[in-house]
Each structure stands twice: as C-alpha cells, then as structure tokens.
Design an enzyme around this catalytic site. Structure first.
Site, PDB file in Angstrom:
ATOM      1  N   SER A  13       0.853  -1.195   0.000  1.00 12.71           N
ATOM      2  CA  SER A  13       0.000   0.000   0.000  1.00 12.71           C
ATOM      3  C   SER A  13       0.880   1.233   0.000  1.00 12.71           C
ATOM      4  O   SER A  13       2.021   1.195   0.498  1.00 12.71           O
ATOM      5  CB  SER A  13      -0.894   0.017   1.245  1.00 12.71           C
ATOM      6  N   TYR A  20      -2.079  -0.570  10.341  1.00  9.57           N
ATOM      7  CA  TYR A  20      -2.260  -1.023   8.960  1.00  9.57           C
ATOM      8  C   TYR A  20      -1.060  -0.616   8.107  1.00  9.57           C
ATOM      9  O   TYR A  20      -0.474  -1.440   7.393  1.00  9.57           O
ATOM     10  CB  TYR A  20      -3.540  -0.437   8.368  1.00  9.57           C
TER      11      TYR A  20
END
Length: 248
Positions: A142, A155
């Site tokens: 990501s 995350y």
C-alpha cells in the site's frame, strides 16, 4: 498473455476487490488459477464463469487450511509459477485507543498470512524458474507503507513490513530467476473500506475519496499485475506505486 497460457497461478483474497479482478484477468487469458478466500460462494461464482479456476475456501491465517490447499493445488493444477499475495484487512483507529484485537487481525492476515503463502509456494517458483519458465511473486502492499495517514498506524506498519520483506525476498530469489514485485496502490475502491469498524474513520472515508476525484478501481491494479507478469522473463518490475492522478 499468449506466451503464458500454461501458467498456473495462486491468488489470495480472491473473492472480491483486487483479488477477484486479478482472477478474472488471468482466467480470461487461459491461466489456471487457484482462487483462495474465505467466502466459498463467491469463489464458486468465479469458477462457474471461467474454466480453469479452482475455488478454495481458505483462511490464510489457518496453517492447516493452507497446507490442505497446497495439496489440492498440486494434485489438481500442478506446479505453481505465479503467486499474488493480495489477502489483507484494513482496520484503522487512533493509536491511543489501543484496539489490540484489531491490531492482531491485521498482523495475522497482512503479515503472517502472506508469509505462510510465500513459504508454501516459493519452492514451486524456484523450480519453475530452474526449468526455464517465467516465475512471479507479486505482493500487494500500500502507499501507506511510505506515507503517513493518521489513524492508519498499524495497517500502514503491516504494509511497510510487506514492502521491505518483498525487497529482501527479491534479493534472495532474484539470482535464481524468480521475479518479485511489490505493488503499492493508493486510494482504490474495494471492500476494505467496508470492513472499517471505527465509526469516525469510516465516516471520513467518503470525503477522502471525493478529494481525489476519480479514484482507482480494483481492475486498475489487476491491469498492472497483468502487465508486470507478462513482460519478458529477463525483466523484473521490482516496485510500482499506483495512485489516482490527483492523490499526492
């Protein structure tokens, strides 16, 4: 993908979003695909649409389930030469709230699950490369691995792990002709957003997406993966950051 019609792929998180889009693209080109996810009904829908899709209801956080899937894949499809580690979960919350159960969920799936799948199929990739075939490991990280997004602390940390791990795996198996690619998407419409449990973080998402105008969709990332894995065997796109044009 005409020169890779006989490839055998494993895609995790295959029941929706990027994983489903990848399965559709690969299967549509004649690749045999083991589609792994927890939602068996969605996987069976994919298998009904495409020949060569093996639907496997697997939770990659469960080592026994992964071992059973590996055996089925070897028996029914053969030796794997393409792995897409896509399964993941995003559960943002302010760090001071200390949601340890959600931290652990993200660590178990985003990190340990990815490691488990990599360990299971890396020998196949190395063996395929030794036989002169194209062999690819693609990990979905990501943009959060490099950027700071308040509330997305754990995350983003799991994705930073994926990015650094992928670079190190490539250092080990690149010399054995296994291509390793890290892909870091920006704002992409998937079911990840629907899993957000923190009310404030969830409520802020629409405005964030609206701020970039035209955000990415899952097939944009699948398109990149198709491109990466169909380059000449000598060429490895090591890392790709994919952003909406207006996301900075």
């Amino acid at each position: 993908m005409s020169n890779e019609l006989k490839r055998i792929a494993v895609v995790t998180g295959a029941s929706s979003g990027i994983g489903e889009a990848v399965v559709r693209r690969l299967a549509g080109q004649g690749v045999k695909v083991a589609a792994l996810a927890r939602r068996e009904d969605r996987l069976k829908t994919l298998a009904d649409e495409f020949d060569g899709v093996l639907p496997l209801a697997v939770d990659v956080t469960d080592p026994d389930a992964v071992d059973a899937a590996v055996s089925r894949i070897k028996d029914e499809l053969g030796r794997v030469d393409l792995v897409v580690n896509n399964a993941g979960v995003m559960l943002p919350s302010p760090i001071e709230e200390g949601r340890q159960d959600e931290w652990q969920q993200m660590i178990d799936l985003n990190i340990t699950g990815l490691l488990r799948i990599t360990r299971a199929f890396l020998p196949d990739l190395v063996a395929s490369a030794e036989d002169g075939k194209t062999a690819d490991l693609v990990n979905i990280s990501s943009i959060g691995a490099h950027s700071v997004f308040p509330g997305y602390n754990v995350y983003s940390a799991t994705k930073a792990f994926v990015t650094h791990l992928t670079q190190n795996i490539r250092a080990e198996v690149g010399p054995k002709n296994v291509r390793v690619t890290n892909i870091e998407p920006g704002l992409t419409e998937t079911e990840l957003q629907g899993n957000v449990t923190h009310e404030g973080m969830r409520d802020a998402l629409p405005a964030w997406f609206e701020s970039v105008g035209e955000y990415l969709v899952a097939d944009d990332i699948a398109d990149v993966i198709e491109y990466v894995t169909t380059r000449p065997r000598r060429l490895n796109l090591r890392e790709i950051v994919v952003l909406p044009t207006r996301q900075v």
